[in-house]
Design a protein around this motif. Structure first.
Motif, short mmCIF file in Angstrom:
data_model
loop_
_atom_site.label_atom_id
_atom_site.label_comp_id
_atom_site.label_asym_id
_atom_site.label_seq_id
_atom_site.Cartn_x
_atom_site.Cartn_y
_atom_site.Cartn_z
N LYS A 18 0.84 -1.19 0.00
CA LYS A 18 0.00 0.00 0.00
C LYS A 18 0.88 1.24 0.00
CE LYS A 18 -4.23 -1.62 1.95
NZ LYS A 18 -5.43 -1.17 2.60
N LEU A 19 0.40 2.25 -0.71
CA LEU A 19 1.14 3.50 -0.76
C LEU A 19 0.83 4.32 0.48
CD1 LEU A 19 0.67 4.57 -4.49
CD2 LEU A 19 2.64 3.49 -3.43
N THR A 20 1.85 4.93 1.05
CA THR A 20 1.65 5.78 2.21
C THR A 20 1.17 7.15 1.75
OG1 THR A 20 3.92 6.61 2.15
CG2 THR A 20 3.52 4.59 3.44
N PHE A 21 0.78 7.95 2.69
CA PHE A 21 0.34 9.31 2.40
C PHE A 21 1.47 10.09 1.72
CE2 PHE A 21 0.04 13.75 3.95
CZ PHE A 21 -1.12 14.12 3.29
N GLU A 22 2.69 9.90 2.20
CA GLU A 22 3.85 10.60 1.63
C GLU A 22 4.09 10.17 0.18
OE1 GLU A 22 3.93 9.14 4.69
OE2 GLU A 22 3.81 11.02 5.83
N LYS A 37 1.83 9.12 -1.93
CA LYS A 37 0.79 9.72 -2.75
C LYS A 37 1.07 11.20 -2.99
CE LYS A 37 -2.75 6.49 -1.18
NZ LYS A 37 -3.99 6.33 -0.43
N LEU A 38 1.56 11.90 -1.96
CA LEU A 38 1.94 13.30 -2.15
C LEU A 38 3.07 13.43 -3.16
CD1 LEU A 38 1.85 15.09 1.33
CD2 LEU A 38 0.58 15.67 -0.72
N GLU A 39 4.03 12.52 -3.09
CA GLU A 39 5.14 12.54 -4.04
C GLU A 39 4.65 12.32 -5.46
OE1 GLU A 39 8.82 12.86 -5.71
OE2 GLU A 39 8.19 13.42 -3.69
N ILE A 40 3.70 11.42 -5.64
CA ILE A 40 3.11 11.18 -6.96
C ILE A 40 2.48 12.47 -7.48
CG2 ILE A 40 1.19 10.03 -8.14
CD1 ILE A 40 1.85 7.54 -6.44
N SER A 62 -3.60 8.30 -11.99
CA SER A 62 -4.56 9.33 -12.37
C SER A 62 -5.62 9.52 -11.29
CB SER A 62 -5.22 8.95 -13.69
OG SER A 62 -6.27 9.81 -14.00
N SER A 63 -6.12 8.42 -10.73
CA SER A 63 -7.15 8.53 -9.69
C SER A 63 -6.60 9.20 -8.44
CB SER A 63 -7.74 7.17 -9.36
OG SER A 63 -6.78 6.35 -8.73
N ILE A 64 -5.36 8.94 -8.09
CA ILE A 64 -4.75 9.60 -6.93
C ILE A 64 -4.66 11.10 -7.18
CG2 ILE A 64 -2.57 9.90 -5.68
CD1 ILE A 64 -2.18 6.91 -5.83
N TYR A 65 -4.23 11.47 -8.38
CA TYR A 65 -4.08 12.89 -8.69
C TYR A 65 -5.44 13.59 -8.73
CZ TYR A 65 -2.27 17.15 -10.74
OH TYR A 65 -1.93 18.46 -10.96
N LYS A 66 -6.47 12.91 -9.23
CA LYS A 66 -7.81 13.50 -9.26
C LYS A 66 -8.33 13.74 -7.84
CE LYS A 66 -9.25 11.71 -13.72
NZ LYS A 66 -10.09 10.71 -14.42
N LYS A 67 -8.07 12.80 -6.93
CA LYS A 67 -8.47 12.99 -5.53
C LYS A 67 -7.75 14.20 -4.94
CE LYS A 67 -9.44 8.17 -4.45
NZ LYS A 67 -8.97 6.99 -3.72
N TYR A 68 -6.47 14.32 -5.30
CA TYR A 68 -5.66 15.44 -4.80
C TYR A 68 -6.22 16.77 -5.31
CZ TYR A 68 -1.62 18.51 -4.25
OH TYR A 68 -0.80 19.55 -3.93
N LEU A 69 -6.59 16.82 -6.58
CA LEU A 69 -7.14 18.06 -7.14
C LEU A 69 -8.50 18.39 -6.54
CD1 LEU A 69 -6.28 17.73 -10.94
CD2 LEU A 69 -5.18 19.19 -9.23
N LYS A 70 -9.29 17.37 -6.27
CA LYS A 70 -10.65 17.59 -5.75
C LYS A 70 -10.64 17.99 -4.28
CE LYS A 70 -15.04 15.24 -5.08
NZ LYS A 70 -15.67 13.94 -4.97
N GLY A 95 -7.57 14.56 0.81
CA GLY A 95 -8.20 13.53 -0.02
C GLY A 95 -7.31 12.31 -0.22
N LEU A 96 -6.01 12.46 0.07
CA LEU A 96 -5.08 11.35 -0.12
C LEU A 96 -4.98 10.44 1.10
CD1 LEU A 96 -2.17 13.25 -1.88
CD2 LEU A 96 -4.04 11.99 -2.92
N LYS A 97 -5.52 10.88 2.21
CA LYS A 97 -5.48 10.03 3.40
C LYS A 97 -6.40 8.86 3.18
CE LYS A 97 -4.12 13.69 6.43
NZ LYS A 97 -4.50 14.64 7.44
N SER A 98 -5.99 7.71 3.69
CA SER A 98 -6.75 6.49 3.42
C SER A 98 -8.11 6.55 4.09
CB SER A 98 -5.99 5.26 3.92
OG SER A 98 -5.86 5.31 5.31
#
Length: 169
Positions: free
Chosen positions: A57-61, A63-66, A91-99, A104-107
């Protein structure tokens, strides 16, 4: 279609050696070859571990790096290969980040929420406040009445069936 790690490795080695790879079916030749090229890129970047089904699983950090890498103009494909994931996942991670921003990146917990414990006491003796005692008794009376109605209907149904069976004999 989901392919085994062994099948992916076999196809990657054949592709690297320039051997012909038969289309396994389930998709067009073009789609399969696109998948295979993606597997080869992941294999070159991460080795055999990149072709495993269960990815950590990807950590919060992470996902932020992505999201930072996407903001810097790096292609989804390159980021996906470096993590051994699909472009759609990145792409879905980045869309959550934008929204929703970084929050939004926290599990998010999934599944059924835990059952809430009933706070009302189970015994009449435990209640000291007269108003609470009255409320508890009223609730119990209502439950008993509902149960009584149910048992009457059940008894009538059983009696009806017994009468029908006696008539058949």
């Amino acid at each position: 279609m989901r392919y085994t790690k062994e099948f992916k490795l076999e196809c990657v080695h054949k592709y690297i050696n320039g051997e012909h790879i038969e289309n396994p079916g389930g998709c067009t030749r073009k789609n399969f070859m696109d998948k295979l090229r993606n597997w080869v890129a992941i294999y070159n970047a991460l080795g055999e571990a990149g072709l495993d089904h269960k990815k950590p699983k990807l950590t919060f950090e992470d996902k932020l790096e992505i999201c930072r890498r996407v903001d810097n103009g790096e292609a989804y494909n390159q980021i996906a290969i470096s993590y051994g994931r699909q472009e759609s996942f990145i792409s879905s991670i980045y869309k959550k980040y934008l929204k929703d921003g970084p929050d939004g990146l926290k599990s998010n917990k999934r599944g059924r929420p835990p059952m809430k414990e009933e706070k009302s006491p189970q015994r009449l003796e435990d209640i000291t406040d007269p108003k609470e005692r009255e409320k508890f008794l009223m609730d119990m009376l209502e439950k008993v009445q509902i149960e009584n109605e149910y048992l009457k209907k059940l008894n009538a149904l059983v009696q009806k069936r017994m009468d029908q069976q006696q008539k058949k004999k």
